[in-house]
Structures are given as structure tokens and as C-alpha cells.
Design an enzyme around this catalytic site. Structure first.
Site, PDB file in Angstrom:
ATOM      1  N   GLU A   1     -15.234   8.465  16.094  1.00 41.63           N
ATOM      2  CA  GLU A   1     -14.718   9.799  15.754  1.00 41.63           C
ATOM      3  C   GLU A   1     -15.597  10.842  16.424  1.00 41.63           C
ATOM      4  OE1 GLU A   1     -14.852  10.195  11.504  1.00 41.63           O
ATOM      5  OE2 GLU A   1     -13.924   8.241  11.210  1.00 41.63           O
TER       6      GLU A   1
ATOM      7  N   LYS B   1     -18.025  13.927  16.463  1.00 39.13           N
ATOM      8  CA  LYS B   1     -18.990  14.444  15.492  1.00 39.13           C
ATOM      9  C   LYS B   1     -18.897  15.966  15.533  1.00 39.13           C
ATOM     10  CE  LYS B   1     -23.764  13.838  14.000  1.00 39.13           C
ATOM     11  NZ  LYS B   1     -24.044  15.218  13.711  1.00 39.13           N
TER      12      LYS B   1
ATOM     13  N   ASP C   1     -19.610  19.716  14.789  1.00 43.56           N
ATOM     14  CA  ASP C   1     -20.868  20.396  14.507  1.00 43.56           C
ATOM     15  C   ASP C   1     -20.640  21.522  13.497  1.00 43.56           C
ATOM     16  OD1 ASP C   1     -23.517  20.855  14.675  1.00 43.56           O
ATOM     17  OD2 ASP C   1     -23.484  21.799  16.652  1.00 43.56           O
TER      18      ASP C   1
ATOM     19  N   TYR D   1     -12.904  13.402   6.898  1.00 44.27           N
ATOM     20  CA  TYR D   1     -13.166  12.089   7.479  1.00 44.27           C
ATOM     21  C   TYR D   1     -13.506  10.993   6.470  1.00 44.27           C
ATOM     22  CZ  TYR D   1     -17.822  14.346   7.758  1.00 44.27           C
ATOM     23  OH  TYR D   1     -18.962  15.049   7.493  1.00 44.27           O
TER      24      TYR D   1
ATOM     25  N   LYS E   1     -25.507  10.903  19.971  1.00 43.44           N
ATOM     26  CA  LYS E   1     -25.641  12.343  20.204  1.00 43.44           C
ATOM     27  C   LYS E   1     -25.539  12.664  21.694  1.00 43.44           C
ATOM     28  CE  LYS E   1     -27.166  15.117  17.556  1.00 43.44           C
ATOM     29  NZ  LYS E   1     -27.858  15.565  16.379  1.00 43.44           N
TER      30      LYS E   1
ATOM     31  N   CYS F   1     -33.054  56.660  30.152  1.00 38.60           N
ATOM     32  CA  CYS F   1     -31.966  55.748  30.505  1.00 38.60           C
ATOM     33  C   CYS F   1     -32.171  55.218  31.924  1.00 38.60           C
ATOM     34  CB  CYS F   1     -30.637  56.481  30.393  1.00 38.60           C
ATOM     35  SG  CYS F   1     -29.265  55.522  31.021  1.00 38.60           S
TER      36      CYS F   1
ATOM     37  N   CYS G   1     -29.109  56.852  34.186  1.00 38.47           N
ATOM     38  CA  CYS G   1     -28.943  58.277  34.476  1.00 38.47           C
ATOM     39  C   CYS G   1     -30.225  59.064  34.243  1.00 38.47           C
ATOM     40  CB  CYS G   1     -27.802  58.864  33.650  1.00 38.47           C
ATOM     41  SG  CYS G   1     -28.204  59.036  31.907  1.00 38.47           S
TER      42      CYS G   1
ATOM     43  N   CYS H   1     -28.792  55.767  25.059  1.00 37.86           N
ATOM     44  CA  CYS H   1     -28.755  56.889  25.985  1.00 37.86           C
ATOM     45  C   CYS H   1     -27.805  57.899  25.368  1.00 37.86           C
ATOM     46  CB  CYS H   1     -28.214  56.423  27.337  1.00 37.86           C
ATOM     47  SG  CYS H   1     -27.780  57.801  28.398  1.00 37.86           S
TER      48      CYS H   1
ATOM     49  N   CYS I   1     -23.503  59.835  31.339  1.00 32.09           N
ATOM     50  CA  CYS I   1     -24.177  58.691  31.945  1.00 32.09           C
ATOM     51  C   CYS I   1     -23.132  57.777  32.597  1.00 32.09           C
ATOM     52  CB  CYS I   1     -24.954  57.920  30.876  1.00 32.09           C
ATOM     53  SG  CYS I   1     -25.636  56.372  31.481  1.00 32.09           S
TER      54      CYS I   1
HETATM   55  S1  IVH Z   1     -19.521  10.385   8.495  1.00 26.72           S
HETATM   56  C1  IVH Z   1     -22.184   8.317   5.548  1.00 26.72           C
HETATM   57  N1  IVH Z   1     -18.022  11.471  10.370  1.00 26.72           N
HETATM   58  O1  IVH Z   1     -22.707  14.643  10.812  1.00 26.72           O
HETATM   59  C2  IVH Z   1     -21.318   8.919   6.584  1.00 26.72           C
HETATM   60  N2  IVH Z   1     -19.981  12.627   9.691  1.00 26.72           N
HETATM   61  O2  IVH Z   1     -25.523  14.056  11.281  1.00 26.72           O
HETATM   62  C3  IVH Z   1     -21.673  10.299   6.841  1.00 26.72           C
HETATM   63  N3  IVH Z   1     -20.329  14.777  10.806  1.00 26.72           N
HETATM   64  O3  IVH Z   1     -23.746  14.782   7.470  1.00 26.72           O
HETATM   65  C4  IVH Z   1     -20.749  11.135   7.517  1.00 26.72           C
HETATM   66  N4  IVH Z   1     -18.523  14.702  12.056  1.00 26.72           N
HETATM   67  O4  IVH Z   1     -21.974  16.484   8.299  1.00 26.72           O
HETATM   68  C5  IVH Z   1     -19.136  11.590   9.618  1.00 26.72           C
HETATM   69  N5  IVH Z   1     -16.599  12.338  11.986  1.00 26.72           N
HETATM   70  C6  IVH Z   1     -17.692  12.448  11.242  1.00 26.72           C
HETATM   71  C7  IVH Z   1     -18.545  13.569  11.327  1.00 26.72           C
HETATM   72  C8  IVH Z   1     -19.695  13.615  10.537  1.00 26.72           C
HETATM   73  C9  IVH Z   1     -19.581  15.420  11.722  1.00 26.72           C
HETATM   74  C10 IVH Z   1     -21.601  15.297  10.262  1.00 26.72           C
HETATM   75  C11 IVH Z   1     -21.757  15.172   8.758  1.00 26.72           C
HETATM   76  C12 IVH Z   1     -23.020  14.379   8.582  1.00 26.72           C
HETATM   77  C13 IVH Z   1     -23.737  14.669   9.863  1.00 26.72           C
HETATM   78  C14 IVH Z   1     -24.812  13.666  10.159  1.00 26.72           C
END
Ligand code: IVH
Length: 659
Positions: free
Chosen positions: A112, A114, A116, A221, A305, A397, A400, A415, A420
Site C-alpha cells: 500500500e 504510505k 504522509d 487501511y 521509505k 527598498c 525604488c 516599502c 515602487c
Molecule cells: S499500517 C500496525 N498502512 O505510517 C500497522 N500505516 O510510520 C500500522 N501510514 O502510524 C499502520 N499509510 O500513520 C499503515 N497504508 C498504510 C499507511 C500507514 C500511512 C502511517 C501510519 C503509521 C505510520 C508508521
């Protein structure tokens, strides 16, 4: 009675369906106005029958009461974090460990994105959202239900009556983040460093109305209790009405997982939200249980990551730019460095305080980051140069040479010269932008030529350019055709409307939304120009700072003269249609509480009557309540008002007050 009840149910059902289509499926079936109409009908019915109001009604998403602090909630199953890997090798090592723990069976994975953002935990009881909780320290979180309710992709009611818990990521899209930061910048509030901070900060806002203005979003998720497989749970979550990120993949082999990770590392820029990696999960829940967790993270999942879009480089110089409002903004010139495939040469510093905060001097090596913001920023100084040079804020400024001024309550120097050229150019670009007067072709290069050549000195001059097309054609790169196009665009801008014109004037703090609010309220320039700060403050959404700037702008003779010239040039100085009759402002500034059943009006109607007369309707009685409008069967509020000695007005008296 029965019919109203049925209609309420019907409307709720219908609105939920449309919200799901709009916010979750991205596939609306009706126009916004139609949706608003359904919502208003429901609000009106509920206002007439407060006894039928339920927390899962779609009307309960917006607004909400302010809370004091947040109560805590201990999770039954802790919200664990994830272990990270930073390379495919490390990822393979993780998979080796997984296989050795459960024997060498063929293992299915789910990969999946991740997201942010900030994770939240949702509790549904009989299909109704009861609690929304932040992750906190993973064992105990903050209950922020009021704020979570404002997130449109969080269903207030599931499509079934299940009692379940759902976890997912709450986030702010990149566009929404930029808009939020721009707006904060214009209000001189500190900007958020990235969408994640903005999202997490929003959840802890005390006032849900503030959160509502930040278009937060949510991807689910985790479903609790878990089913047999993570892939099945993701499908079930969609079925329950959640937004599930569409880019997940069931991977039958580990090579598929690796391919997915590589693919998204390069595709991340195509998304309109930030991701910082891929989460790989063992699909079968039975195997997840066998693998178990450490106190910090599950062994059955790992975060791959992406490489951070950060790099270090040297600050070669700090230059100052002058904006439309005259604000002097320092900008760092960097030794060019490649960040996520883009060469970076500048970083914004926003204001002098930012330079102090970073402890930055010219020559220092710094860490730069390209986040959701278009312009990269400096995160911190990593190495001080031996011959570092302090930045000197200019006393005049840089464009000018006029005096600059820093007000006590401001973080920027400005300014003050209206003449200007830098300010002028910015003012033209602001006027021409799509969301203001929409003059295509009036870009930076042309504006520079027009201003530097002395052809124009304020935006009203644009409307005289057609008197001298030859003068225009004499400019560089302006053929006959371009001149014709530009003049046509300028002419067409006369028709864009009053509200866009207010925006185009570039009054500080007045963006697109505020311009809309002002146009709708005042309807004409003459009324807006005459408004005192106190009157402006009566307008919904206008606070004291905006009220003061608008009124100051309108009092300034130079601005009044500009508006006059624009009017003579045929620009719209009023909204279309007749001005609404404005009732006497008998309730100006008063807080009024309505209780009990009125004969002639629903509560919503009474609210409209009060607000049109300058009053505000409050839901609870306090020392600030001006009076209580009491209908039949008024309940406990009346008793409280009597106890506090607050004036009580009956319907007949209220009617008299309205004239
Ligand atoms: S699973 C025990 N799935 O990433 C499983 N987390 O760095 C925990 N996050 O605390 C979470 N996308 O806030 C999961 N598709 C995803 C995610 C995800 C973002 C975040 C979540 C977690 C953090 C860990």
C-alpha cells in the site's frame, strides 16, 4: 408529522449517498447547488424538529461546538508504529526474517502507499460514528471527534449497522496545503512546514469550525476486528463507505512487492497528496498473528521509505524581493542542487524572523527540503561557514530606494511607496490572474515592459491601452496579433464581475473568499467604501483585522481615485441584480438565544431574521446574551436566563422589534 419524519430519513439517505459519490468515489451525480438544496431542506426540517436530530445526520458534520482540551482514550489494541527500511536489500532481509519465522511457505503480501499524514482511530457503534481519536503515544490518544466529523471522507454513518473500529491516515492534499499556507502567509501567521504537520495540527484545533475550513481527507487501511486477509479488509472498507487508496496491490511474489516500491518511488510526484513510502503487509491475518509484534511495531508489516527530498547545499547570498503589498521577502540563493529530480537554486525565507530562527548566515551549509510547497525551504543550518556573513535587512527598498517600515505587530518590512515599480508589477500580475480579472497574456515579461517603459502606472491604465495600439506594438515581441489578443482580453475583463474586481484590487488579507463575502454582503462599491470597521466586522467571516484593512484601504484617497478611474473605464462596481433591501440593524452586535417553539417561524427562519438585522444566534446562555427569544415550551434555557437576570422576549414583542 409522520411525513416530515419520513422526509428527514429520505434526505439523510440521499445526502449520504451523494457525499459518498463526491468525497469517496470522486464521481458526483448532482450539481453542487442541488446538493446544497437537499442539505438546506434537511437543516430546515431538523431545525423545526430538534427532537429528531441525531449525531449521524449529515447536517452535524459542519459547525459543532468548541471543546475545552481533549479527553483521552486508551486503545484496546495499541496503535503501533512501523519499522522502516531504506533500500531494497533491507526489504529483502525483512522478508527473509518473515519467511524463516513462519517456515518457507509461499507468502502473499499487500503493498500500500504510505500516506504522509496523521493516523486516526474511528469507533463505529451500530454503524454510527461515535469517536474519532488521534494516535497519541499509541496506547492513549486524544478524542477529537468534533474535528474528525468535519472530514468529508469519514462517513458519519456506515452503509451497514456494523460495530467496527477503523484506522487510517488523515491528510491534507498538496493543493489544499498550498492554499492554507498562502492564506496563513497573507495573514502573517506561521506557515506549516509540510502537509503532515498541517494535518496533525488541524486535528488538535479547539474549534471544529477552523478544521472545517481545511479540506482534510482520509484513507482507511485497517478494519477491526480483522477479517481473514488485509486485501479483503480493504475491499470491505470500501464497501462500508470509506475512501481506500486505490493504488494498493496484492502481490503473489516478493518481486511484485519490489516492483511496486520502485514504481511508486518514481510516480510519487503524480499524486496530489504526499506519500513517503510503501507499506508492505503480510496478507493473511492468520500469518500476521503468528508473526506477532514487538512493543513498537508489528513483525508482519514494514515501511519501505523513499529517499527524502532533502539535500545539503550552500547559501550563496540572501536577496530581498518586493511583493504587491510592499512586503520585503528575503530569498536565499543556493548553490544549485538536485532534489528529487529538480534543480533547486532558491529557497524562500518568508521574513527576517525566519533567518533569526534558523540562525542562518550567508555562506552556511544548510539542509533544504522540497515538500508540498512549490518553493523549497531551508530546514536548518548544518555547518556554519568560517567566513559567514550576517544578512543586513535593507533600510530602503532595494527596488525604488524609498523608505521601508516595519510595524510593531508585523514580522515583515514594507516599502511604502505606491510608485515602487516592484509593487506595481506585482499589482498588475495580481489583477491579471485567472481568479481575479483573468487577463490572459498579461504575464511577467509584458508587465515588466509596460511598467518599466512608463506605459502604465496603475491597473486602470490597462483600459486606456486600446487608445494607442501602436504604442503597444512598439514593445518587444508584441506583434499585431498579440496586441489584438491582449486588448480583447483586457476588454473581456470588464465582464468578470464585481467580486473578482474586489479580489483584483489586492487589498491585504482579501483573497478570493473574502472578496466573495464582501461582494455578497455589500453588493456595491459605494456601500463597501462607506462601511466603517464596526459594520465590516458584523459581516460573517470578517474579523477585526480584515475589517480594519478594508476600511483603511477604502479611506485612502489614492485608492479611491483608482476606483473612480476603474469605474469610468466601465468596470463593474456592483453585483448583478438589484441590491437586497437591507433591514434596520436593530440587533447589531447582539447575541440572542432562541428557545422553545415559535408560532410564526421555525428556528432557522428566526435565525435568518436576527442575522439580517446584525445579530448573532448563540446556542447557549452566557453573560453576553442580549436576550432570550422564548416560544412555547421553552425548557431549561428559560430557567437559566431567569436565574442570570437576562431579558426574556416573547414572540409578540420580538415581532415588534423587527420593524
Ligand atoms: S499500517 C500496525 N498502512 O505510517 C500497522 N500505516 O510510520 C500500522 N501510514 O502510524 C499502520 N499509510 O500513520 C499503515 N497504508 C498504510 C499507511 C500507514 C500511512 C502511517 C501510519 C503509521 C505510520 C508508521
Amino acid at each position: 408529522m409522520r411525513r416530515a419524519r419520513d422526509r428527514i430519513d429520505e434526505l439523510r439517505e440521499e445526502i449520504r449517498e451523494h457525499e459518498h459519490r463526491y468525497y469517496v468515489l470522486n464521481d458526483p451525480a448532482i450539481a453542487d447547488e442541488e446538493f446544497d438544496r437537499l442539505m438546506h431542506e434537511l437543516q430546515a426540517l431538523e431545525a423545526g424538529h430538534p427532537e429528531w436530530l441525531t449525531p449521524d445526520s449529515p447536517t452535524q458534520r459542519v459547525g459543532g461546538q468548541a471543546t475545552e482540551g481533549f479527553p483521552s482514550h486508551a486503545f484496546g489494541e495499541p496503535m503501533l508504529s512501523l519499522d522502516n527500511v531504506y533500500s531494497v536489500e533491507e526489504l529483502r532481509e525483512w522478508e527473509d526474517r518473515v519467511r524463516s519465522r513462519i517456515g518457507d511457505a509461499g507468502i502473499d503480501y499487500v503493498a500500500e502507499l504510505k500516506i504522509d499524514g496523521a493516523s486516526i482511530h474511528l469507533v463505529y457503534d451500530g454503524g454510527v460514528l461515535r469517536h474519532g481519536i488521534t494516535r497519541g503515544d499509541g496506547r492513549v490518544g486524544d478524542v477529537v471527534t468534533g474535528n474528525v466529523r468535519t472530514i468529508r471522507s469519514v462517513p458519519l454513518r456506515l452503509r451497514t449497522d456494523d460495530t467496527v473500529e477503523v484506522r487510517g491516515e488523515m491528510f491534507l492534499g498538496i493543493d489544499a496545503f498550498r492554499r492554507l499556507n498562502e492564506e496563513r502567509g497573507s495573514r502573517e501567521l506561521p506557515r506549516f512546514a509540510n502537509p503532515r504537520n498541517a494535518a496533525a495540527g488541524s486535528l488538535h484545533q479547539i474549534d471544529p469550525a477552523m478544521v472545517r475550513d481545511r479540506p482534510l481527507d482520509f484513507f482507511a487501511y485497517t478494519l477491526l476486528p480483522r477479517g481473514e486477509r488485509q486485501s479483503g479488509d480493504l475491499e470491505r472498507l470500501s464497501g462500508l463507505g470509506f475512501r481506500v487508496n486505490p493504488h494498493w496491490r496484492a502481490c503473489g511474489s516478493f518481486d511484485d512487492v519490489v516492483e511496486f516500491c520502485r514504481e511508486w518511488e518514481t510516480r510519487r510526484d503524480t499524486l496530489d497528496y504526499e506519500i513517503d513510502g510503501v507499506v508492505v503487509k503480510v496478507d493473511a491475518v492468520g500469518l500476521q498473528d503468528r508473526l506477532g509484534s514487538t512493543s513498537k511495531a508489528p513483525r508482519w508489516a514494514i515501511a519501505f521509505k523513499f529517499k527524502a527530498r532533502q539535500a545539503t547545499t550552500v547559501v550563496l547570498d540572501i536577496k530581498v524581493q518586493v511583493g504587491r503589498t510592499g512586503a520585503l521577502t528575503p530569498k536565499a540563493l543556493l548553490e544549485p542542487v538536485v532534489l528529487g529530480g529538480v534543480t533547486i537554486r532558491n529557497a524562500t525565507l518568508h521574513n527576517e524572523d525566519e533567518i533569526d530562527r534558523l540562525g542562518l548566515r550567508i555562506g552556511d551549509r544548510v539542509l533544504v527540503e522540497r515538500g508540498g510547497d512549490v518553493i523549497p525551504k531551508i530546514v536548518k543550518v548544518v555547518e556554519e561557514a568560517p567566513d559567514r556573513r550576517e544578512f543586513q535587512a535593507p533600510a530602503s527598498c532595494p527596488v525604488c530606494g524609498s523608505a521601508v517600515f516595519r510595524a510593531d505587530d508585523e514580522v515583515v518590512r514594507r516599502c511604502l511607496s505606491q510608485a515602487c515599480p516592484a509593487r506595481m508589477k506585482e499589482a498588475f500580475l495580481h489583477w491579471a490572474q485567472r481568479k481575479a480579472m483573468n487577463i490572459g497574456g498579461l504575464g511577467e515579461r509584458l508587465v515588466k515592459q509596460l511598467v518599466d517603459g512608463g506605459v502604465v502606472s496603475d491597473v486602470s491604465d490597462l483600459y486606456r491601452l486600446s487608445d494607442d495600439p501602436d504604442g503597444l506594438a512598439a514593445l518587444e515581441r508584441m506583434g499585431e496579433k498579440s496586441v489584438g489578443n491582449l486588448l480583447a482580453e483586457i476588454d473581456a475583463s470588464r465582464a468578470v464581475g464585481f467580486e473578482r474586481l474586489i479580489h483584483g484590487l489586492g487589498i491585504r488579507h482579501v483573497g478570493e473568499r473574502t472578496a466573495h463575502v464582501l461582494a455578497r454582503h455589500f453588493h456595491s462599491m459605494s456601500r463597501l467604501m462607506a462601511a466603517e470597521p464596526a459594520e465590516l466586522e458584523q459581516v460573517d467571516e470578517i474579523g477585526p483585522v480584515v475589517a480594519a484593512t478594508v476600511s483603511r484601504f477604502m479611506r485612502e484617497p489614492r485608492n479611491r481615485a483608482l476606483i473612480e478611474r476603474l469605474e469610468s473605464a466601465g468596470l463593474p462596481m456592483a453585483s448583478d441584480g438589484p441590491a437586497p433591501e437591507r433591514p434596520n440593524q436593530v440587533f447589531a452586535g447582539q447575541r440572542i438565544v432562541v428557545t422553545g417553539t415559535l408560532e410564526a417561524w421555525t428556528r432557522d427562519e428566526a435565525k435568518v431574521l436576527i442575522e439580517a438585522r446584525g445579530g448573532r444566534v448563540a446556542s447557549s446562555i452566557s453573560g453576553k446574551t442580549a436576550f432570550v427569544l422564548a416560544g412555547a415550551e421553552p425548557g431549561s434555557k428559560l430557567a437559566k436566563a431567569e436565574k442570570l437576570g437576562i431579558r426574556i422576549v416573547d414572540e409578540a414583542r420580538f415581532r415588534e422589534m423587527l420593524v
